[in-house]
Scaffold this motif. Structure first.
Motif, PDB file in Angstrom:
ATOM      1  N   MET A 114      48.461 -59.391  33.123  1.00 55.27           N
ATOM      2  CA  MET A 114      48.273 -60.821  32.868  1.00 55.27           C
ATOM      3  C   MET A 114      49.518 -61.414  32.211  1.00 55.27           C
ATOM      4  O   MET A 114      49.945 -62.528  32.562  1.00 55.27           O
ATOM      5  N   ILE A 115      50.097 -60.674  31.287  1.00 52.43           N
ATOM      6  CA  ILE A 115      51.304 -61.153  30.609  1.00 52.43           C
ATOM      7  C   ILE A 115      52.455 -61.269  31.601  1.00 52.43           C
ATOM      8  O   ILE A 115      53.165 -62.279  31.635  1.00 52.43           O
ATOM      9  N   ASP A 163      50.961 -66.768  25.668  1.00 52.63           N
ATOM     10  CA  ASP A 163      50.540 -66.824  24.268  1.00 52.63           C
ATOM     11  C   ASP A 163      49.185 -66.144  24.083  1.00 52.63           C
ATOM     12  O   ASP A 163      49.012 -65.264  23.231  1.00 52.63           O
ATOM     13  N   MET A 164      48.224 -66.525  24.909  1.00 55.76           N
ATOM     14  CA  MET A 164      46.865 -65.997  24.783  1.00 55.76           C
ATOM     15  C   MET A 164      46.813 -64.489  24.980  1.00 55.76           C
ATOM     16  O   MET A 164      46.251 -63.764  24.155  1.00 55.76           O
ATOM     17  N   HIS A 165      47.408 -64.021  26.058  1.00 54.35           N
ATOM     18  CA  HIS A 165      47.242 -62.609  26.400  1.00 54.35           C
ATOM     19  C   HIS A 165      48.068 -61.684  25.520  1.00 54.35           C
ATOM     20  O   HIS A 165      47.644 -60.558  25.255  1.00 54.35           O
ATOM     21  N   LEU A 199      52.842 -54.112  41.449  1.00 55.80           N
ATOM     22  CA  LEU A 199      51.895 -54.815  42.314  1.00 55.80           C
ATOM     23  C   LEU A 199      51.694 -56.250  41.817  1.00 55.80           C
ATOM     24  O   LEU A 199      51.647 -57.195  42.616  1.00 55.80           O
ATOM     25  N   THR A 200      51.602 -56.409  40.515  1.00 56.90           N
ATOM     26  CA  THR A 200      51.456 -57.744  39.927  1.00 56.90           C
ATOM     27  C   THR A 200      52.640 -58.627  40.291  1.00 56.90           C
ATOM     28  O   THR A 200      52.465 -59.790  40.686  1.00 56.90           O
ATOM     29  N   SER A 215      41.926 -58.603  42.039  1.00 58.04           N
ATOM     30  CA  SER A 215      41.185 -59.757  41.511  1.00 58.04           C
ATOM     31  C   SER A 215      41.860 -60.319  40.267  1.00 58.04           C
ATOM     32  O   SER A 215      41.949 -61.543  40.093  1.00 58.04           O
ATOM     33  N   LEU A 216      42.340 -59.430  39.412  1.00 60.45           N
ATOM     34  CA  LEU A 216      43.048 -59.847  38.197  1.00 60.45           C
ATOM     35  C   LEU A 216      44.306 -60.634  38.553  1.00 60.45           C
ATOM     36  O   LEU A 216      44.561 -61.710  37.991  1.00 60.45           O
ATOM     37  N   ILE A 217      45.094 -60.108  39.477  1.00 61.98           N
ATOM     38  CA  ILE A 217      46.336 -60.776  39.875  1.00 61.98           C
ATOM     39  C   ILE A 217      46.032 -62.156  40.452  1.00 61.98           C
ATOM     40  O   ILE A 217      46.699 -63.146  40.108  1.00 61.98           O
TER      41      ILE A 217
END
Length: 157
Positions: free
Chosen positions: A41-42, A55-57, A93-94, A129-131
Motif C-alpha cells: 500500500m505504501i 501518511d495513513m499506511h 507486482l505492486t 485485490s489490494l493493488i
C-alpha cells in the motif's frame, strides 16, 4: 492546503467508499501477511503521489510494529537488504500493477511467476485485490487533493 472537494463529506462518495472498504475485507481474509500489505500500500501510494495514503499506511504500519528502517527503504526496496524474497516479489507486482500504462503488456509473466512462488492462490487474489484497491483510493485522494499529515493510527477502523 485544502481539498478541492469534500469527497468524504459527500453522501454519494460515502456510499461508494463504504462499498470499496467492504470489498477490501477480502484482502484481510486472504492470508496475505500484514507487513506485506502495508509495504505494498505504501509503495503504490508513493508511486501515485498520494500523500494521504502514504501518511495513513506508514503510521498504521508503525502502530502495527513495522520498523522505521524498512519503511524508510520502501521506495528503494531493490537496493535494500531488509525485505524478504516474498516481500520483494509483492513489491515488484505492486509496482507493475500500479504502472500499467508505463509498460506495454502490463504485468510481465516473470513478475507474476515470481509472486506465485511465494504466495498461494488466496494470497495472490488478496494481493491483486489490494493493488487494485489502493490504486483506487490513491486516485480519489489525488484527484480531490486530499491533504496529508493529520491521520491518527486506527482513525478509519
Amino acid at each position: 492546503m485544502d481539498a478541492r472537494f469534500n469527497y468524504y463529506g459527500n453522501q454519494v462518495a460515502a456510499k461508494f467508499m463504504e462499498h470499496i472498504t467492504s470489498a477490501g475485507k477480502a484482502v484481510t481474509d486472504s492470508g496475505l501477511p500484514a507487513a506485506t500489505t502495508f509495504l505494498c500500500m505504501i509503495r503504490a501510494s508513493q508511486i501515485n503521489g498520494c500523500g494521504v495514503c502514504t501518511d495513513m499506511h506508514t503510521k498504521d504500519a508503525v502502530h502495527a510494529g513495522e520498523t522505521s528502517v524498512r519503511l524508510n527503504l520502501v521506495a528503494a526496496w531493490r537496493d535494500a537488504k531488509v525485505f524478504t524474497d516474498a516481500e520483494r516479489a509483492a513489491l515488484e507486482l505492486t509496482e507493475q500493477g500500479t504502472r500499467i500504462a508505463d509498460a506495454a503488456g502490463g504485468v510481465s509473466d516473470e513478475v507474476w511467476a515470481n509472486a506465485a512462488k511465494h504466495y498461494d492462490d488466496d494470497q495472490l487474489a488478496g494481493l491483486v485485490s489490494l493493488i487494485a484497491t489502493i490504486n483506487l483510493y490513491n486516485r480519489v485522494n489525488v484527484i480531490v487533493r486530499q491533504p496529508a499529515g493529520d491521520y491518527q493510527p486506527g482513525q478509519w477502523a
